[in-house]
Scaffold this motif. Sequence first.
Motif, PDB file in Angstrom:
ATOM      1  N   UNK A  50       0.801  -1.217   0.000  1.00  0.00           N
ATOM      2  CA  UNK A  50       0.000   0.000   0.000  1.00  0.00           C
ATOM      3  C   UNK A  50       0.839   1.275   0.000  1.00  0.00           C
ATOM      4  N   UNK A  51       2.004   1.284   0.693  1.00  0.00           N
ATOM      5  CA  UNK A  51       2.750   2.546   0.816  1.00  0.00           C
ATOM      6  C   UNK A  51       3.243   3.111  -0.524  1.00  0.00           C
ATOM      7  N   UNK A  52       3.864   2.310  -1.415  1.00  0.00           N
ATOM      8  CA  UNK A  52       4.246   2.874  -2.714  1.00  0.00           C
ATOM      9  C   UNK A  52       3.040   3.389  -3.505  1.00  0.00           C
ATOM     10  N   UNK A  53       1.914   2.660  -3.437  1.00  0.00           N
ATOM     11  CA  UNK A  53       0.693   3.094  -4.112  1.00  0.00           C
ATOM     12  C   UNK A  53       0.159   4.374  -3.482  1.00  0.00           C
ATOM     13  N   UNK A  54       0.220   4.438  -2.159  1.00  0.00           N
ATOM     14  CA  UNK A  54      -0.222   5.626  -1.432  1.00  0.00           C
ATOM     15  C   UNK A  54       0.605   6.846  -1.830  1.00  0.00           C
ATOM     16  N   UNK A  55       1.933   6.685  -1.892  1.00  0.00           N
ATOM     17  CA  UNK A  55       2.814   7.795  -2.266  1.00  0.00           C
ATOM     18  C   UNK A  55       2.494   8.293  -3.669  1.00  0.00           C
ATOM     19  N   UNK A  56       2.201   7.361  -4.577  1.00  0.00           N
ATOM     20  CA  UNK A  56       1.875   7.760  -5.944  1.00  0.00           C
ATOM     21  C   UNK A  56       0.547   8.513  -5.999  1.00  0.00           C
ATOM     22  N   UNK A  57      -0.450   7.998  -5.297  1.00  0.00           N
ATOM     23  CA  UNK A  57      -1.767   8.650  -5.295  1.00  0.00           C
ATOM     24  C   UNK A  57      -1.691  10.034  -4.647  1.00  0.00           C
ATOM     25  N   UNK A  58      -0.875  10.146  -3.600  1.00  0.00           N
ATOM     26  CA  UNK A  58      -0.706  11.439  -2.946  1.00  0.00           C
ATOM     27  C   UNK A  58       0.001  12.416  -3.876  1.00  0.00           C
ATOM     28  N   UNK A  59       1.001  11.910  -4.594  1.00  0.00           N
ATOM     29  CA  UNK A  59       1.707  12.751  -5.550  1.00  0.00           C
ATOM     30  C   UNK A  59       0.818  13.225  -6.681  1.00  0.00           C
ATOM     31  N   UNK A  60      -0.165  12.387  -7.042  1.00  0.00           N
ATOM     32  CA  UNK A  60      -1.111  12.745  -8.116  1.00  0.00           C
ATOM     33  C   UNK A  60      -2.252  13.617  -7.607  1.00  0.00           C
ATOM     34  N   UNK A  96      -4.713  12.523  -5.762  1.00  0.00           N
ATOM     35  CA  UNK A  96      -5.938  11.719  -5.794  1.00  0.00           C
ATOM     36  C   UNK A  96      -6.432  11.479  -4.357  1.00  0.00           C
ATOM     37  N   UNK A  97      -7.109  12.463  -3.792  1.00  0.00           N
ATOM     38  CA  UNK A  97      -7.531  12.431  -2.390  1.00  0.00           C
ATOM     39  C   UNK A  97      -8.497  11.288  -2.092  1.00  0.00           C
ATOM     40  N   UNK A  98      -9.416  11.029  -3.007  1.00  0.00           N
ATOM     41  CA  UNK A  98     -10.415   9.988  -2.775  1.00  0.00           C
ATOM     42  C   UNK A  98      -9.775   8.600  -2.680  1.00  0.00           C
ATOM     43  N   UNK A  99      -8.778   8.346  -3.537  1.00  0.00           N
ATOM     44  CA  UNK A  99      -8.080   7.055  -3.487  1.00  0.00           C
ATOM     45  C   UNK A  99      -7.302   6.908  -2.183  1.00  0.00           C
ATOM     46  N   UNK A 100      -6.710   8.011  -1.712  1.00  0.00           N
ATOM     47  CA  UNK A 100      -5.972   7.983  -0.444  1.00  0.00           C
ATOM     48  C   UNK A 100      -6.921   7.644   0.705  1.00  0.00           C
ATOM     49  N   UNK A 101      -8.094   8.274   0.722  1.00  0.00           N
ATOM     50  CA  UNK A 101      -9.083   7.991   1.766  1.00  0.00           C
ATOM     51  C   UNK A 101      -9.533   6.530   1.721  1.00  0.00           C
ATOM     52  N   UNK A 102      -9.730   6.027   0.496  1.00  0.00           N
ATOM     53  CA  UNK A 102     -10.170   4.634   0.346  1.00  0.00           C
ATOM     54  C   UNK A 102      -9.092   3.666   0.822  1.00  0.00           C
ATOM     55  N   UNK A 103      -7.823   3.973   0.512  1.00  0.00           N
ATOM     56  CA  UNK A 103      -6.711   3.133   0.965  1.00  0.00           C
ATOM     57  C   UNK A 103      -6.626   3.104   2.486  1.00  0.00           C
ATOM     58  N   UNK A 104      -6.824   4.241   3.102  1.00  0.00           N
ATOM     59  CA  UNK A 104      -6.735   4.355   4.560  1.00  0.00           C
ATOM     60  C   UNK A 104      -7.739   3.432   5.244  1.00  0.00           C
ATOM     61  N   UNK A 151      -7.451  12.515  11.513  1.00  0.00           N
ATOM     62  CA  UNK A 151      -8.861  12.858  11.251  1.00  0.00           C
ATOM     63  C   UNK A 151      -9.044  14.380  11.183  1.00  0.00           C
ATOM     64  N   UNK A 152      -8.514  15.087  12.166  1.00  0.00           N
ATOM     65  CA  UNK A 152      -8.753  16.530  12.245  1.00  0.00           C
ATOM     66  C   UNK A 152      -7.889  17.337  11.285  1.00  0.00           C
ATOM     67  N   UNK A 153      -6.643  16.924  11.096  1.00  0.00           N
ATOM     68  CA  UNK A 153      -5.709  17.713  10.289  1.00  0.00           C
ATOM     69  C   UNK A 153      -5.823  17.428   8.788  1.00  0.00           C
ATOM     70  N   UNK A 154      -6.037  16.146   8.436  1.00  0.00           N
ATOM     71  CA  UNK A 154      -6.030  15.769   7.019  1.00  0.00           C
ATOM     72  C   UNK A 154      -7.369  15.213   6.528  1.00  0.00           C
ATOM     73  N   UNK A 155      -8.362  15.237   7.398  1.00  0.00           N
ATOM     74  CA  UNK A 155      -9.708  14.781   7.038  1.00  0.00           C
ATOM     75  C   UNK A 155      -9.743  13.323   6.572  1.00  0.00           C
ATOM     76  N   UNK A 156      -8.815  12.517   7.092  1.00  0.00           N
ATOM     77  CA  UNK A 156      -8.851  11.077   6.822  1.00  0.00           C
ATOM     78  C   UNK A 156      -9.609  10.427   7.970  1.00  0.00           C
TER      79      UNK A 156
END
Length: 505
Positions: A278-288, A290-298, A422-427
């Motif tokens: 998940x971490x390499x995928x997370x880094x890529x989605x964050x770089x792009x 893609x907030x929704x994908x990051x939330x879904x991964x979390x 939750x409070x700082x990044x809305x995850x």
Amino acid sequence: MKGILKIIGAVAVINIIARLVGFARETYIATAFGTTLYADSIVNAYTIPNFLYLVIGGAFTTAFISVYHKTTSSITEYIRRTFTTILITITLVVILFMVLADPILMQFFHVKDEAEYEILRSLYFWMMPSTIMLVLSTWMSGILNVQGRYHLSAFSVLIYNGSFLIVSVVLSIMMGPIGMGIGALVGAICMFLFLVYGVRNVKEMSFKPSIKGAEDQKMLWKVALPILLGGATAQVYILIQSFFSAMLEEGVRSAMNYATKMSQFPQAILMTAVTTVIFPLLSRKEGEGDTESVKALYVRGMRLLYILVLPVAVFFYFQAEGIIRIVFEYNKFDAESTAITAPLLQVFSTTMFFLAANTYITRFYYAKGNSVLPMIFSILTVFGVNIAVVLATIDALGANAVALGTLVSAIVNFLLLIIVLHSKYQLKLVNKNVGQFIKLAAIGLVFIAVNWAIAEWIVFDQKWVHIILTFVLASISYFIILFVYKVQELQQIAEKVKTKLFKKK
């Protein structure tokens, strides 16, 4: 996103084999040396090299992946500069720790017997150089993970544990405990050479040193330093255990090591499988962006961790004595050793989910470029909560106080991480997922009740019959519970199995 479960499963299988081989090494130490001074010396000598490997290797590799998708330089130049940075840093650190060997060993391990100290010192000098190869190996594994070659990086751990086990067993039979130190060095060399061979096909790979300054190296240090401090703080759990164990009776240190390794074994397999993918995928989605994908991964990653870790943690808690007997109680590891180790395993089993989840959640902070907050939380919980709990309870609980300190501090750290995320990044873990988490809580409670009943009513004197039967019953009951509650991941696996069976027909 759809292939995550499949990849995690494949990586988990390799990790299981690798960790089994590594755990066989711990079992050998237990059966060959029991809970004696020799066993304590082996554990103590490996503590600091392993500490440096996990902290420095983990920090630089995590930072490397985080910056990989953000650097504006060529990837080849970035790899060359990072290789040089890591090589110089870890070499200087190892030299420093070898020069200061005597004050370090005396301060941390309080060895009074001269003969025992000489064994400890010799083991330390054999094991310490392996840290250089291990840190570089961790970094090369990060390169492979970024390329999506998860299987090679996971297989390298099998190479390390396998060679470490074979060499150390053969040499310790011939030379005594010193053979374990030589085995550690040989294992690290084998892992390093395997990964050098493994990265040869990475187009941008280069081992040519480069000391040219660049913005990506500033970014690397900016991300790595807080991770380094936070990781060091987290790993201080082990050093704190060593410190307080030295105040207790002989054998407690090795017993605590066996209980810790026993609880870490499944936890590391499952946590590593999830975070590696998940971490390499997370880094890529964050770089792009893609907030929704990051939330879904979390949310999905946390749910997976819970589903995977829950059955192991609960089974270990209720069957701690049986597990210790089946794994360790041979030769010099007797019933008395089991009596010391089993209660520790019970407490450590309750830390499994929280420690794994803390590692997973921090990856989201790192992907956001924030490695400072996890570091602060680690310092507060390890040096504050952990030590406070141990000091308050050690007179009453003895060795169990050290395990309890780990549990309480891990829970506090977990709560701090999810609240701020939750409070700082809305995850948000709960929010729209309230029903889902009520279901997961219900699954946990039902499974705990089932395992309590199994532990109360099903007891056999023959240890193999007892552990096999209780394991089978617990496993079947867990799958039934997941099926009744219609857990998404189980349904996905069932559908794939049906599809494959149907195709074969």
